[in-house]
Design an enzyme around this catalytic site. Structure first.
Site: not given
Length: 312
Positions: A62, A64, A66-67, A142, A212, A270
């Site tokens: 996805h 976000h 941090d990914h 998510h 997530d 995570h």
């Protein structure tokens, strides 16, 4: 034969010393796959001793940061080191628009074809193949569109019994037909049934990546029977309400999913940066699903052909 996952990053949105942003590296006998690419992934690849020479596809869950914040630097480094093989990046829609301006600022013409494949999973299904692997996708729940991924070896042919080859002096030219289901007729006319000539191939091994997501019971059906399950466990269960509000799961909930799915081994990850240690996550999950492990950066988890639970 190799089928293992290296944890390049096990932390959540804010990295900690020793716990980096999300990224996993799956290695099989014939190919590799990178799943998620948080900040600093290319340095973690070096620390783990991995290269991207066999990687044809990168899977992003996805959008976000941090990914996927590690992608611009990683792509630029691949260009500078002379990659020419095509590369596909699969993600929910919108990734190209987010990182293309950064690549254009670099003013470096990529020497390899780069394809962005927008994909928002709506149900469980085959997404693509690469090398000896099949990649399936499924929806997670998510705050934004999020894909889960299941990577499985392709089914292999059965194995011909070497002792039968020797005993019957089977010519090598006959072996392909026997593996395809044919019986064998000896020079003196005796027919040997196919079932006496072959041993079943080892069942395909599999790995699922679920990050997530909030807990939802249907997820277990998407990863039913998986050998190695990675499931986010951002919080401990005393923070279950906050987990739901933020679109995340607890270690307890990850273990419930693993148990319902009949998974072989569960890897938790995570983790929220509020937890300097994650031993409690492991203990909480093991109370429900004993084959649970808290991910540690740069650890490798393998799936053998015989048996499960192959932590290295």
């Amino acid at each position: 034969m190799r089928f293992e996952v290296s944890i390049l990053g096990s932390n959540g949105a804010v990295p900690l010393a020793g716990r980096h942003s999300s990224a996993h590296f799956l290695s099989s006998e014939a190919t590799d796959v990178l799943i998620d690419c948080g900040e600093g992934t290319q340095m973690r690849l070096q620390a783990a001793g991995h290269g991207l020479g066999r990687v044809e596809v990168i899977l992003i869950t996805h959008l976000h940061g941090d990914h996927f914040f590690g992608l611009p630097g990683l792509i630029t480094s691949l260009a500078l080191t002379g990659r020419t093989a095509p590369l596909r990046i699969v993600s929910p829609p919108g990734l190209r628009e987010k990182i293309a301006p950064l690549l254009e600022l670099d003013r470096w013409q990529l020497p390899f074809p780069l394809t962005f494949v927008p994909h928002a999973a709506r149900a469980y299904g085959l997404l693509t193949t690469t090398g000896d692997l099949e990649i399936f996708s499924f929806p997670l729940r998510h705050r934004i569109s999020t894909n889960g991924y299941l990577v499985r070896e392709r089914a292999r042919e059965p194995n011909i019994l070497k002792e039968q080859v020797r005993a019957l002096a089977i010519p090598w030219q006959e072996i392909a037909d026997i593996k395809a289901g044919a019986d064998y007729t000896t020079p003196d006319g005796r027919r040997v049934p196919n079932a006496e000539l072959l041993a079943p191939a080892s069942p395909p091994r599999s790995y699922a990546y679920c990050s997530d997501t909030v807990y939802f019971p249907e997820l277990a059906s998407y990863v039913r029977g998986v050998d190695l399950l990675y499931h986010e466990a951002t919080f401990l269960h005393d923070m279950a309400e906050e987990a739901r509000e933020k679109g995340h799961s607890t270690a307890h909930e990850a273990a419930v999913t693993a148990r319902a799915a009949g998974a072989g081994t569960l890897i938790l990850g995570h983790f929220s940066s509020r937890y300097p240690q994650v031993n409690d996550h492991e203990a909480e999950a093991r109370a429900i699903f004993p084959q649970s492990y808290a991910a540690r950066d740069l650890y490798r988890y393998g799936v053998p052909h015989v048996g499960r639970d192959a932590q290295k």
